[in-house]
Design a protein around this motif. Structure first.
Motif, PDB file in Angstrom:
ATOM      1  N   LYS A  83       0.818  -1.222   0.000  1.00 56.97           N
ATOM      2  CA  LYS A  83       0.000   0.000   0.000  1.00 56.97           C
ATOM      3  C   LYS A  83       0.853   1.274   0.000  1.00 56.97           C
ATOM      4  CE  LYS A  83      -0.876   0.458   4.972  1.00 56.97           C
ATOM      5  NZ  LYS A  83      -1.914   0.481   5.996  1.00 56.97           N
ATOM      6  N   TYR A  84       2.152   1.152   0.280  1.00 55.29           N
ATOM      7  CA  TYR A  84       3.050   2.310   0.259  1.00 55.29           C
ATOM      8  C   TYR A  84       3.956   2.335  -0.976  1.00 55.29           C
ATOM      9  CZ  TYR A  84       1.781   3.122   5.125  1.00 55.29           C
ATOM     10  OH  TYR A  84       1.089   3.370   6.279  1.00 55.29           O
ATOM     11  N   GLN A  85       3.841   1.318  -1.830  1.00 50.96           N
ATOM     12  CA  GLN A  85       4.675   1.271  -3.028  1.00 50.96           C
ATOM     13  C   GLN A  85       4.244   2.339  -4.028  1.00 50.96           C
ATOM     14  OE1 GLN A  85       4.605  -2.783  -4.462  1.00 50.96           O
ATOM     15  NE2 GLN A  85       5.735  -3.537  -2.693  1.00 50.96           N
ATOM     16  N   LYS A  86       5.171   2.688  -4.897  1.00 50.26           N
ATOM     17  CA  LYS A  86       4.957   3.690  -5.954  1.00 50.26           C
ATOM     18  C   LYS A  86       4.709   5.086  -5.378  1.00 50.26           C
ATOM     19  CE  LYS A  86       3.133   0.411  -9.365  1.00 50.26           C
ATOM     20  NZ  LYS A  86       4.198  -0.453  -9.372  1.00 50.26           N
ATOM     21  N   ARG A  87       5.276   5.343  -4.199  1.00 52.10           N
ATOM     22  CA  ARG A  87       5.179   6.648  -3.559  1.00 52.10           C
ATOM     23  C   ARG A  87       6.559   7.218  -3.230  1.00 52.10           C
ATOM     24  NH1 ARG A  87       0.406   5.973   0.943  1.00 52.10           N
ATOM     25  NH2 ARG A  87      -1.155   5.066  -0.424  1.00 52.10           N
ATOM     26  N   ASP A 124      12.529  -3.028 -13.041  1.00 52.98           N
ATOM     27  CA  ASP A 124      12.310  -1.648 -13.497  1.00 52.98           C
ATOM     28  C   ASP A 124      12.704  -0.650 -12.408  1.00 52.98           C
ATOM     29  OD1 ASP A 124      11.372  -2.609 -15.915  1.00 52.98           O
ATOM     30  OD2 ASP A 124       9.244  -2.270 -15.429  1.00 52.98           O
ATOM     31  N   PHE A 125      12.409  -0.976 -11.160  1.00 55.11           N
ATOM     32  CA  PHE A 125      12.783  -0.118 -10.034  1.00 55.11           C
ATOM     33  C   PHE A 125      14.299   0.072  -9.989  1.00 55.11           C
ATOM     34  CE2 PHE A 125      14.301  -0.103  -5.588  1.00 55.11           C
ATOM     35  CZ  PHE A 125      13.840   1.136  -5.190  1.00 55.11           C
ATOM     36  N   TYR A 126      15.039  -1.015 -10.104  1.00 59.73           N
ATOM     37  CA  TYR A 126      16.502  -0.903 -10.051  1.00 59.73           C
ATOM     38  C   TYR A 126      17.040  -0.096 -11.235  1.00 59.73           C
ATOM     39  CZ  TYR A 126      16.292  -4.206  -6.233  1.00 59.73           C
ATOM     40  OH  TYR A 126      16.006  -4.807  -5.041  1.00 59.73           O
TER      41      TYR A 126
END
Length: 156
Positions: A83-87, A124-126
């Motif tokens: 719920k806190y991802q992509k922030r 993709d994050f890395y």
């Protein structure tokens, strides 16, 4: 607030790892053993555990030096509650890790992840954080699941 973990964080950290869906049940058990060993061995200060804490645990990271190298570190774990991802929480946690390592004069940060399609957002994050794919070991985790190693140079 990014801070070092404390023994009373253990249950929340294990719940966080489970909530991400990236860890198999046997990996949660291994993580529990790693945390217990970290808190029991006051002489082992090589590994660093951080958490992002906003009244409740939001994220966790564990990184440690690669043995028999000069200035090479591995990021063994970074996880943010879904719920806190992509922030920007994972990016901030990773930036704190990199800042700590640069201040220590360390050279390289490595991280490995799965090559499965379900881990594409992790890769993709890395990439977004400036890591480059350095290696791929086919069928590493199991048949059809490659291990992908990413590398970031910290000090040039």
């Amino acid at each position: 607030m990014i801070r070092a973990i404390a023994p009373n964080d253990t249950s929340a950290l294990l719940s966080l790892a489970e909530a991400t869906g990236l860890f198999r049940p046997e990996h949660i058990g291994e993580l529990a053993h790693m945390l217990a060993a970290h808190f029991e061995d006051i002489n082992d200060s090589s590994g660093i555990w951080l958490t992002d804490d906003e009244r409740d645990l939001v994220g966790v990271a564990y990184f440690a030096p690669e043995r028999m190298t000069e200035g090479t570190w591995n990021l063994y774990l970074i996880a943010i509650y879904p719920k806190y991802q992509k922030r920007g929480r994972g990016t901030a946690l990773l930036a704190q890790i990199e800042k700590m390592l640069v201040e220590r004069g360390e050279r390289i940060l490595l991280v490995e992840t799965s090559g499965l399609e379900s881990f594409k957002y992790v890769r993709d994050f890395y990439h977004k954080c400036g890591f480059e794919e350095e290696a791929r070991i086919r069928d590493f985790y199991q048949v059809g699941e490659d291990k992908i190693v990413f590398r970031k140079v910290l000090v040039t």
